[in-house]
Design a protein around this motif. Structure first.
Motif, short mmCIF file in Angstrom:
data_model
loop_
_atom_site.label_atom_id
_atom_site.label_comp_id
_atom_site.label_asym_id
_atom_site.label_seq_id
_atom_site.Cartn_x
_atom_site.Cartn_y
_atom_site.Cartn_z
N ILE A 1 -12.97 40.62 -1.96
CA ILE A 1 -14.20 40.03 -1.41
C ILE A 1 -14.48 40.61 -0.03
O ILE A 1 -15.60 41.02 0.29
CB ILE A 1 -14.08 38.50 -1.32
N SER B 1 -17.69 43.07 1.67
CA SER B 1 -18.57 42.26 2.52
C SER B 1 -19.62 43.10 3.22
O SER B 1 -19.36 44.22 3.65
CB SER B 1 -17.72 41.51 3.55
N TYR C 1 -20.11 39.80 6.65
CA TYR C 1 -20.80 38.53 6.37
C TYR C 1 -19.90 37.55 5.62
O TYR C 1 -19.89 36.36 5.92
CB TYR C 1 -22.07 38.80 5.56
N CYS C 2 -19.17 38.05 4.63
CA CYS C 2 -18.34 37.17 3.80
C CYS C 2 -17.05 36.79 4.53
O CYS C 2 -16.29 37.65 4.97
CB CYS C 2 -17.99 37.86 2.48
N CYS D 1 -20.11 30.56 3.90
CA CYS D 1 -21.09 31.62 3.65
C CYS D 1 -21.50 31.69 2.18
O CYS D 1 -22.56 32.23 1.84
CB CYS D 1 -20.52 32.96 4.10
N CYS D 2 -20.65 31.14 1.30
CA CYS D 2 -20.95 31.17 -0.14
C CYS D 2 -21.75 29.97 -0.61
O CYS D 2 -22.03 29.84 -1.80
CB CYS D 2 -19.64 31.25 -0.94
N ASN E 1 -25.08 38.36 0.35
CA ASN E 1 -23.88 38.12 -0.48
C ASN E 1 -24.19 38.24 -1.97
O ASN E 1 -23.47 37.69 -2.80
CB ASN E 1 -23.22 36.77 -0.15
N CYS F 1 -21.26 39.49 -3.70
CA CYS F 1 -20.00 38.79 -3.41
C CYS F 1 -19.63 37.97 -4.64
O CYS F 1 -20.38 37.09 -5.06
CB CYS F 1 -20.15 37.88 -2.20
N ALA G 1 -19.46 34.13 -3.97
CA ALA G 1 -20.79 33.54 -3.82
C ALA G 1 -21.50 33.45 -5.16
O ALA G 1 -22.21 32.47 -5.44
CB ALA G 1 -21.62 34.34 -2.81
#
Length: 342
Positions: free
Chosen positions: A204, A208, A212-213, A218-219, A226, A229, A232
């Motif tokens: 993951i 990113s 961001y992740c 964030c998910c 994302n 991701c 997410a």
């Protein structure tokens, strides 16, 4: 009229793969090809080869073969025949303007043979649909990598497009929800578990978007940063399924299964979560495995049988697996819509 004048569009459906038979030599062969993929086990090649050929394949193959024998049917591997059924039904639905081929990332039928089938049809372009709802480098990314590796040697390369994710596709969500509603109409369930195949946390973070992740809040939304991701995407699928099923936030959870090795994988782990539920008064669980669109070892055996046994031993009363999409008519329609929209 020649084939070149037909203007056919090629559709390539790809799933993960399966041993040719449930016998140990074939299972070992499959495991080696699968686990030697640099996108699956992302460690330096010398260490990866030593780990797979020296430890995992020799020792895991006999154990996995026993499990595959439980899964095998008169038609063979469910992952294979459900894929072939989907191919046939999608072809009938799309009609003669399209040519649908089916391949496996590992073993047979191979992606190469499926692409050759499309090339023989002189298709003017190819739409590739890896049958993994949530994008992950180890699944969808690996399929894309393999397709490009093969076609780079073609003298004429047609236009190729990839459907990289369909975690929030309306048809995908509605079909899975409908399968769950069939069980809910027969039984009152206390809780729903959405169990996804796990990946190492580092996968993951490596993918990113500029950091961001963070494997956290964030998910809680699914957005352009994302979109690829995996974590997410799993949460996005779960939120949409829960809404379609009419579930409150306290009536379901998201967890991850099938971890391998000692490195941290996505949490929470399904096998840990399910053993804690009975103590909370949750005795009847409806279990989903929405990372898979066809029933296979990870759904039928792991979620449907092994997790059920764990849950009952922990004090639960009922654990029901929702079948995968396989070749359900609604799912065929959903795949058709994805193809037409791309």
């Amino acid at each position: 009229m020649s084939k070149k004048a037909t203007g056919k569009i090629g559709v390539l459906l790809v799933n993960l793969g399966t041993p040719d038979t449930p016998n140990t030599p074939d299972v070992r062969k499959y495991l080696r090809e699968f686990l030697l993929d640099k996108r699956v086990i992302d460690i330096p090649a010398p260490a990866r080869y030593a780990l797979i050929n020296g430890i995992i394949a020799p020792f895991r193959a006999p154990k996995s073969a026993k499990i595959y024998k439980q899964l095998w049917t008169e038609r063979g591997s469910p992952l294979l025949y459900h894929g072939l059924d989907l191919k046939q039904k999608l072809q009938a639905s799309l009609g003669d303007r399209y040519h649908v081929a089916f391949g496996m990332r590992y073993q047979s039928p191979s992606i190469k043979s499926a692409l050759e089938e499309l090339r023989e049809q002189s298709v003017e372009r190819i739409i590739v649909l890896p049958l993994f709802p949530q994008y992950a480098s180890a699944s969808t990314g690996s399929v894309q990598d393999k397709v490009m590796e093969i076609v780079k040697d073609w003298w004429v390369i047609p236009s190729i497009s990839f459907i990289s994710s369909f975690c929030d596709d309306p048809g995908f969500i509605k079909t899975f929800a409908e399968l769950g509603k069939r069980h809910m109409a027969k039984e009152d369930y206390d809780f729903v578990v959405f169990s996804y195949h796990g990946v190492p946390e580092r996968h993951i973070l490596k993918g990113s978007d500029n950091g961001y992740c963070q494997l956290g809040a964030c998910c809680n939304t699914y957005n352009k940063r994302n979109k690829y991701c995996y974590r997410a995407s799993c949460f996005a699928t779960s939120r949409l399924l829960a809404a379609e099923l009419g579930l409150r936030e306290d009536q379901y959870t998201v967890s991850f299964q099938s971890r391998l090795g000692k490195d941290p994988w996505l949490k929470p782990y399904t096998d840990v979560i399910l053993q804690e539920l009975p103590a909370k008064g949750i005795k009847k669980v409806l279990a989903y495995s929405p990372a898979f669109v066809a029933d296979c070892l990870e759904t039928t055996i792991e979620v449907g049988s092994e997790f059920k046994e764990m849950f009952l031993e922990a004090g639960g009363e009922k654990w029901q697996l929702v079948e995968s999409l396989n070749a359900e008519p609604m799912w065929v329609d959903a795949v058709k819509e994805m193809i037409l929209n791309n």
